[in-house]
Design a protein around this motif. Sequence first.
Motif, PDB file in Angstrom:
ATOM      1  N   HIS A 104       7.333   1.009  -3.985  1.00 14.08           N
ATOM      2  CA  HIS A 104       7.346   0.859  -5.447  1.00 14.08           C
ATOM      3  C   HIS A 104       8.636   0.268  -6.010  1.00 14.08           C
ATOM      4  O   HIS A 104       8.589  -0.576  -6.902  1.00 14.08           O
ATOM      5  CB  HIS A 104       7.066   2.224  -6.080  1.00 14.08           C
ATOM      6  N   ASN A 131       0.156   1.036  -7.751  1.00 11.94           N
ATOM      7  CA  ASN A 131      -0.146   0.723  -9.148  1.00 11.94           C
ATOM      8  C   ASN A 131      -0.772  -0.661  -9.330  1.00 11.94           C
ATOM      9  O   ASN A 131      -1.630  -0.857 -10.194  1.00 11.94           O
ATOM     10  CB  ASN A 131       1.107   0.848 -10.025  1.00 11.94           C
ATOM     11  N   PHE A 181       2.393   5.121 -13.787  1.00 15.93           N
ATOM     12  CA  PHE A 181       2.821   4.365 -12.609  1.00 15.93           C
ATOM     13  C   PHE A 181       4.008   3.437 -12.910  1.00 15.93           C
ATOM     14  O   PHE A 181       4.592   2.866 -11.999  1.00 15.93           O
ATOM     15  CB  PHE A 181       1.670   3.543 -12.047  1.00 15.93           C
TER      16      PHE A 181
END
Length: 259
Positions: free
Chosen positions: A213, A78, A181
């Motif tokens: 992430h 992202n 995202f």
Amino acid sequence: MLVVIGDVHGHIEKLERVLCSAGLIDADNHWTGKDSTLWFMGDYFDRGPDGIAVIDLIMRLQNEAPATGGFVGAILGNHDVHILAAHEFGDAPDGSRQGSFLASWHANGGEDNDLTRLEPHHIDWLKVLPAMTIVEDRLLAHADATFYSNYGKGVTQINESIGATLNSTIPGDWDALLDYFSQRRAFMDRFLGRERASRFLKTYGGRQFVHAHTPIARVTGQRPGDVREAYVYAGGLCIDVDPGLYLGGPGFATRLDEL
């Protein structure tokens, strides 16, 4: 040997140490991984000093590895979308609280030094990164989220759809992708996580889902400096490899053939 490395976030010196310790590069940062397969899991920019150096190194290793039968791949994260959006749209309004793509990128740790040094060949490289791939029966994607289903029913369709977004001139397309995202922890629910992971894998393939992430320290409660290995959860179906480098983690490389 199949190795994955989570969010680097511009921390080039930590990345070099991790790669060297894993036997994948030498002291001059050249490929020594022989026939190993190495995948980077996205988020090369923001919250760290030199994202451009990070992708320059990855691109060079991609060129060097095939000479010894190796392979180096990279997934889209992202923050990589954030810097592209800041470059493409600048002060154009987006749907964030900050009010523009550039302001949103800054709020998410964007480093001006990266944006001013972002060249056409960097942009071209970023725009063709896959959002998802299957390697040796593992499903790899940056985010621990299910939003990928909004972009397709299979890996190829997802990559084509997200790739089309990265070439769109419509700000709303980018805004939607960045909003998606922001999702995370889809498979960490104590009661439903394993079932969700099983359905996700059944849809897209692979026997384990590998992602970054979400920093491991924020899941386990460890001090970031103590995080030195991947976090396996959801009954062994999911593997989190985000080392939390920007939080102070030392970083690590994960050999998936050992999990």
